[in-house]
Design a protein around this motif. Structure first.
Motif, PDB file in Angstrom:
ATOM      1  N   ARG A 269      85.474 -24.407  15.721  1.00 24.51           N
ATOM      2  CA  ARG A 269      84.589 -24.122  16.865  1.00 24.51           C
ATOM      3  C   ARG A 269      84.406 -25.329  17.770  1.00 24.51           C
ATOM      4  O   ARG A 269      84.263 -25.194  18.980  1.00 24.51           O
ATOM      5  N   HIS A 270      84.407 -26.493  17.147  1.00 27.17           N
ATOM      6  CA  HIS A 270      84.258 -27.720  17.917  1.00 27.17           C
ATOM      7  C   HIS A 270      85.354 -27.797  18.984  1.00 27.17           C
ATOM      8  O   HIS A 270      85.093 -28.101  20.151  1.00 27.17           O
ATOM      9  N   VAL A 271      86.575 -27.496  18.587  1.00 25.03           N
ATOM     10  CA  VAL A 271      87.706 -27.539  19.526  1.00 25.03           C
ATOM     11  C   VAL A 271      87.669 -26.321  20.451  1.00 25.03           C
ATOM     12  O   VAL A 271      87.823 -26.431  21.669  1.00 25.03           O
ATOM     13  N   ALA A 272      87.441 -25.145  19.866  1.00 28.86           N
ATOM     14  CA  ALA A 272      87.556 -23.903  20.623  1.00 28.86           C
ATOM     15  C   ALA A 272      86.484 -23.795  21.708  1.00 28.86           C
ATOM     16  O   ALA A 272      86.759 -23.327  22.821  1.00 28.86           O
ATOM     17  N   SER A 273      85.262 -24.241  21.405  1.00 25.15           N
ATOM     18  CA  SER A 273      84.204 -24.078  22.404  1.00 25.15           C
ATOM     19  C   SER A 273      84.470 -24.997  23.601  1.00 25.15           C
ATOM     20  O   SER A 273      84.208 -24.620  24.751  1.00 25.15           O
ATOM     21  N   ALA A 274      85.039 -26.171  23.339  1.00 28.36           N
ATOM     22  CA  ALA A 274      85.365 -27.071  24.453  1.00 28.36           C
ATOM     23  C   ALA A 274      86.448 -26.447  25.334  1.00 28.36           C
ATOM     24  O   ALA A 274      86.378 -26.516  26.566  1.00 28.36           O
ATOM     25  N   THR A 275      87.425 -25.802  24.706  1.00 27.37           N
ATOM     26  CA  THR A 275      88.504 -25.188  25.493  1.00 27.37           C
ATOM     27  C   THR A 275      87.978 -24.016  26.317  1.00 27.37           C
ATOM     28  O   THR A 275      88.337 -23.846  27.484  1.00 27.37           O
ATOM     29  N   LEU A 276      87.113 -23.206  25.712  1.00 19.89           N
ATOM     30  CA  LEU A 276      86.574 -22.064  26.454  1.00 19.89           C
ATOM     31  C   LEU A 276      85.766 -22.555  27.659  1.00 19.89           C
ATOM     32  O   LEU A 276      85.884 -22.022  28.768  1.00 19.89           O
TER      33      LEU A 276
END
Ligand code: TRP
Length: 338
Positions: free
Chosen positions: A319-326
């Motif tokens: 989520r740490h990576v995914a939320s930044a990408t979103l």
């Protein structure tokens, strides 16, 4: 100086995902999972259990969660280390569904219509319910990949078209809204052992084969494994020789024995004069490899709190990576900030 240079060296991020549908078998293990374990320290490895993808063909209550739990236990049991690799469940990271929608709006109806997997799957499901999700599946898969800035996606030939469409989507989005996504590359996974069906040694071992007799599951009891090897198809000759062309059954046994012991199949052939002995030796070698995996698997399944904890570590990292990408995606489009 060296330390500073190192700090700026980007580690390749590798993503592979697996659907929680059905039992893990020896072919999955010797052919792929074992390499995931070896590869986890060489690259920044992300491994997703893609339960939302499995929804495209599932409608029975209570099945998916259980399948997901069993697959997670198996991934940890074979040796994926939650402190090294990021092992997560797709539905635990809501950004997949969120970015999936953006992907659907970036891919065209025509592109999705040309996907061979969609055509194959709908042909097989003729007369059954065909969900729109089966059609938009590649958009969700593109989200899986682009969310993590994955550089490499190791896939077999059946998935190459999905990586191609992901690249097209990423390039189109970047062109429309500015550099946002890393454009991934499909890579050929390191060659694992080729494991064929014990009853039909000319086709790959697979869970979809008509009967289970040719497929060894990692959860099979030792007696079951012995029996499956004892009944393995060979040929009417009697000579133990490594020759996949003319002796596929015997060569498959030698390949499996080689995969389980780390020795070369041709050399192993010289040690056996009888098919029966080769079958017994192969079964024993496989049981030796599988036993510690089964022990860890059973321990994990009886300690669901621990399994939940391990999956939470993965979900947090993902989520740490995914939320930044979103967020980067929404910013690039110019959505109104919440
Ligand atoms: N479509 C893949 C399969 O059927 C599974 C998958 C979903 C996947 N998302 C992915 C594979 C992202 C690689 C990367 O096997």
């Amino acid at each position: 100086m060296a330390g500073i240079a190192l700090a700026f060296t980007a580690v390749t991020r590798v993503l592979s995902c697996i659907q929680p549908t059905g039992e893990v078998h020896l072919g999955n293990y010797l052919g792929a999972l074992r390499n995931w374990v070896i590869g986890q320290s060489a690259a920044d490895a992300f491994h997703g259990i893609v339960d939302l993808h499995a929804l495209t063909v599932t409608d029975t209550p209570g099945v998916i969660g259980n399948e997901t739990l069993k697959l997670a236990a198996m991934l940890f049991a074979v040796g994926l280390d939650p402190e090294v690799a990021t092992v997560f469940v797709q539905s635990h990271v809501p950004e997949h569904a969120q970015l999936g929608w953006v992907m659907e709006c970036t891919v065209s109806y025509g592109e999705l219509s040309r996907m061979t997997q969609f055509k194959d799957k709908t042909a097989k499901r003729e007369g059954h319910f065909i969900s729109a999700g089966l059609f938009t599946y590649p958009a969700l898969q593109a989200a899986d990949i682009l969310l993590y800035d994955a550089n490499e996606v190791p896939v077999g030939d059946d998935q190459r078209q999905h990586i191609e469409i992901t690249r097209d989507i990423a390039l189109r989005f970047n062109h429309r809204f500015g550099e946002t996504f890393v454009v991934p590359t499909a890579v050929t996974p390191p060659a694992g052992a080729r494991v064929m069906d014990l009853q039909d040694p000319t086709s790959k071992m697979s869970k979809s084969a008509d009967s289970d007799a040719g497929c060894v599951y990692l959860t099979d009891a030792p007696e079951v494994i012995s029996k499956k090897f004892k009944r393995a198809v060979t040929d009417s000759e009697t000579e133990v020789r490594y020759d996949p062309e003319t002796k596929p059954g015997v060569s498959n046994l030698l390949d499996i024995l080689a995969g389980a012991t780390g020795q070369a199949p041709a050399g192993l052939a010289e040690r056996y004069t009888r098919y029966g002995d080769l079958k017994v030796a192969t079964a024993e070698a496989v049981i030796d490899v599988i036993r510690p995996i089964q022990d860890r698997y059973n321990d994990l399944l009886t300690d669901q709190a621990e399994l939940t904890r391990l999956l939470r570590i993965g979900a947090d990292k993902a989520r740490h990576v995914a939320s930044a990408t979103l967020q980067r995606t929404y910013d690039a489009i110019g959505m109104l900030p919440a």
